[in-house]
Design a protein around this motif. Sequence first.
Motif, PDB file in Angstrom:
ATOM      1  N   THR A 103     -14.433 -17.484   7.836  1.00  0.00           N
ATOM      2  CA  THR A 103     -14.750 -16.341   8.828  1.00  0.00           C
ATOM      3  C   THR A 103     -16.111 -16.513   9.202  1.00  0.00           C
ATOM      4  O   THR A 103     -16.882 -17.377   8.852  1.00  0.00           O
ATOM      5  N   GLU A 104     -16.343 -15.753  10.187  1.00  0.00           N
ATOM      6  CA  GLU A 104     -17.708 -15.853  10.921  1.00  0.00           C
ATOM      7  C   GLU A 104     -18.959 -15.557  10.146  1.00  0.00           C
ATOM      8  O   GLU A 104     -19.767 -16.131  10.341  1.00  0.00           O
ATOM      9  N   THR A 107     -19.644 -18.802   8.271  1.00  0.00           N
ATOM     10  CA  THR A 107     -20.382 -19.739   8.703  1.00  0.00           C
ATOM     11  C   THR A 107     -21.888 -19.223   9.338  1.00  0.00           C
ATOM     12  O   THR A 107     -22.799 -20.057   9.305  1.00  0.00           O
ATOM     13  N   THR A 108     -22.011 -18.054   9.484  1.00  0.00           N
ATOM     14  CA  THR A 108     -23.485 -17.565   9.616  1.00  0.00           C
ATOM     15  C   THR A 108     -24.221 -17.784   8.494  1.00  0.00           C
ATOM     16  O   THR A 108     -25.495 -17.858   8.551  1.00  0.00           O
TER      17      THR A 108
END
Length: 128
Positions: A103-104, A107-108
């Motif tokens: 999911t984003e 990675t963030t």
Amino acid sequence: MIYDFLYCFFNKFGENKAPTYGRYVGSLYVAFAILIHALLLLKIIELTTGNSFINLSDFNIILKHKKSYLYATIGVWVLSLLYFNTGRTDLLLEKYDELHKETESKTTLKMILSLIVPLILFVIFMLL
């Protein structure tokens, strides 16, 4: 490698603007991360051994050598831009899409841990 991840992460932001925009932005953030990691490492060595390699705590010295710091920063950016050429960029983006399908938010979080946390630690160590 952490710098490959950062390059691909920030390259994704510039994909829609221009063909080479993501490459410039990605390499700029990689250069920034390299400088932050190097400065953090030098500061940790200074705190543990007492040997000062770069005196960044005195603002007058920073102003005196600001052109040297600017040239070094631009040099690191140009080297990272040369390293992440278009062929390597294509290979890294293919690997990035395969490896980082999470999911984003994950990675963030990886980006924050590899870029923001060392920056905060460097600022805290500078205040010691």
